[in-house]
Scaffold this active site. Structure first.
Site, PDB file in Angstrom:
ATOM      1  N   ASP A   1       0.873  -1.261  -0.023  1.00 19.03           N
ATOM      2  CA  ASP A   1       0.158   0.017   0.081  1.00 19.03           C
ATOM      3  C   ASP A   1       0.793   1.163   0.033  1.00 19.03           C
ATOM      4  OD1 ASP A   1       0.681  -0.058   2.747  1.00 19.03           O
ATOM      5  OD2 ASP A   1      -1.103   0.066   3.773  1.00 19.03           O
ATOM      6  N   SER A   2       2.279   1.105  -0.220  1.00 22.63           N
ATOM      7  CA  SER A   2       3.147   2.239  -0.291  1.00 22.63           C
ATOM      8  C   SER A   2       2.839   2.848  -1.743  1.00 22.63           C
ATOM      9  CB  SER A   2       4.378   1.639  -0.211  1.00 22.63           C
ATOM     10  OG  SER A   2       4.736   0.387  -1.287  1.00 22.63           O
TER      11      SER A   2
ATOM     12  N   ASP B   1      -0.922  -6.195  -0.095  1.00 23.48           N
ATOM     13  CA  ASP B   1      -1.284  -5.566   1.236  1.00 23.48           C
ATOM     14  C   ASP B   1      -2.544  -5.242   1.375  1.00 23.48           C
ATOM     15  OD1 ASP B   1       0.576  -4.806   3.199  1.00 23.48           O
ATOM     16  OD2 ASP B   1       1.511  -3.087   2.059  1.00 23.48           O
TER      17      ASP B   1
ATOM     18  N   LYS C   1      -0.750  -9.435   3.324  1.00 24.93           N
ATOM     19  CA  LYS C   1       0.036  -8.955   4.289  1.00 24.93           C
ATOM     20  C   LYS C   1      -1.106  -8.008   5.231  1.00 24.93           C
ATOM     21  CE  LYS C   1       3.368  -5.741   3.748  1.00 24.93           C
ATOM     22  NZ  LYS C   1       2.856  -4.557   4.781  1.00 24.93           N
TER      23      LYS C   1
ATOM     24  N   GLU D   1      -1.110  -5.273   8.660  1.00 24.41           N
ATOM     25  CA  GLU D   1      -0.260  -4.671   9.732  1.00 24.41           C
ATOM     26  C   GLU D   1      -0.639  -4.765  10.931  1.00 24.41           C
ATOM     27  OE1 GLU D   1       0.403  -0.537   8.493  1.00 24.41           O
ATOM     28  OE2 GLU D   1       1.366  -1.117   6.709  1.00 24.41           O
TER      29      GLU D   1
ATOM     30  N   GLU E   1       9.732  -3.877  10.236  1.00 24.44           N
ATOM     31  CA  GLU E   1       9.933  -2.567   9.535  1.00 24.44           C
ATOM     32  C   GLU E   1      10.743  -1.561  10.636  1.00 24.44           C
ATOM     33  OE1 GLU E   1       7.401  -0.563   6.924  1.00 24.44           O
ATOM     34  OE2 GLU E   1       8.132   1.015   6.748  1.00 24.44           O
TER      35      GLU E   1
HETATM   36  O1  KIV Z   1       3.735  -0.905   1.660  1.00 24.92           O
HETATM   37  C1  KIV Z   1       4.671  -1.605   1.412  1.00 24.92           C
HETATM   38  O2  KIV Z   1       5.461  -1.288   0.523  1.00 24.92           O
HETATM   39  C2  KIV Z   1       5.195  -2.225   2.358  1.00 24.92           C
HETATM   40  C3  KIV Z   1       6.654  -2.425   2.559  1.00 24.92           C
HETATM   41  C4  KIV Z   1       7.437  -1.100   2.901  1.00 24.92           C
HETATM   42  C5  KIV Z   1       6.788  -3.489   3.455  1.00 24.92           C
HETATM   43  O3  KIV Z   1       4.432  -2.403   3.505  1.00 24.92           O
END
Ligand code: KIV
Length: 294
Positions: free
Chosen positions: A45-46, A84, A114, A116, A183
């Site tokens: 989600d970056s 994510d 993923k 968080e 992280e």
């Molecule tokens: O969203 C993302 O790119 C991430 C990585 C930084 C692990 O969660």
């Protein structure tokens, strides 16, 4: 090439081989990563920041993430594909979280999602795993909760907070996560967590003693911002190693293109379609030129 499985990640840890992961958000990037031999591609989600230009990750929607994940799927053959679950897709209830996770599997064909956090998120993660969807955990600096963590800051720098991270990692392993992203935390903390777990840890800003590493595509390739002199510079975190500086090369290529267009150097004959002389003569006789560029 054989597609990797999630069990292969654990096998890599057992064989003391390090796992490589990178983010990607579209088919060509995923194809490049796959061709390079990356183990896992994360549709992170970056993307909220790298693709959509927000200043934090919470803004990205489930539909945005699904669109990117579907594109990345089309470019991925060998690597594992992980997506994510964005902010808002895991907050409402276990049932809604599971329904959203199912969309990632059915609409985008991801191998795992993923999620968080730990603590209150553990029951959500367990619900998704119970529904048969593999989950990667993510602790330390969790960008979706950056506001509660005091910003984009490293975590676990006191004995007490380091202990909490270890407890969280062990709890995530107990509920059945297949791996955990660590992280922005001190290396000794990540190293202790890594040796305490049987599942792999993937570090970002967590030192070299994790089982693997992940970097964000734009950081790794130097695509984060427009080069100096063009304003809008983007700060690269301390833990990033840039393996290329593609941003300045892109600007240079575009400047050459603009100059060629303005000077009439592009397109040249090699980039232009021709037609048989007799057809051209007939056409030009029928339609006399009015105001053609030379
Ligand atoms: O969203 C993302 O790119 C991430 C990585 C930084 C692990 O969660």
């Amino acid at each position: 090439m054989m597609k990797l499985s999630l069990a292969d990640l654990t096998a890599l840890k057992q064989q003391h081989q390090r796992i490589s992961m990178v983010t990607a958000y579209d088919a060509p990037s995923a194809r490049f990563a796959d061709a390079a031999g990356i183990d896992a591609i994360l549709v992170g989600d970056s993307a909220a920041m790298t693709i959509f230009g927000y200043d934090q990750t919470k803004a990205i929607t489930l539909d945005d993430m699904l669109l990117l994940a579907r594109a990345a799927r089309r470019g991925t053959s060998r690597a594992l594909l992980i997506a994510d679950m964005p902010f808002g897709s895991v907050q409402v209830s276990d049932e809604v979280t599971v329904a959203n996770a199912i969309r990632f599997v059915k609409d985008a064909g991801v191998d795992a999602v993923k999620i968080e956090g730990a603590g209150p998120m553990l029951r959500r993660i367990r619900a998704v795993i119970d529904a048969g969807i593999p989950v990667l955990g993510h602790i330390g600096l969790t960008p979706q909760s950056a506001d509660q963590l005091g910003g984009f800051k490293p975590q676990g720098r006191t004995a007490a907070t380091a202990h909490r991270l270890l407890d969280d990692a062990q709890a995530l392993e107990r509920v059945g996560c297949v791996a955990i992203v660590l992280e922005a935390m001190p290396e000794p903390v990540a190293a202790r967590i890594t040796s305490a777990l049987t599942i792999p840890t993937i570090g970002i800003g967590a030192g070299a003693r994790c089982d693997g590493q992940v970097l964000v595509w734009h950081d790794l390739l130097g695509l984060g911002g427009v080069p100096e002199g063009h304003g809008n510079r983007v700060r690269v975190p301390k833990f990033v190693k840039q393996y290329a500086a593609l941003g300045p090369q892109i600007v240079k290529a575009l400047e050459s293109y603009i100059a060629d267009v303005q000077a009439g150097r592009f397109p040249s004959a090699e980039h232009t379609y021709s037609m048989p002389d007799d057809e051209r003569e007939r056409f030009e006789a029928d339609v006399p030129p009015s105001r053609e560029r030379r």
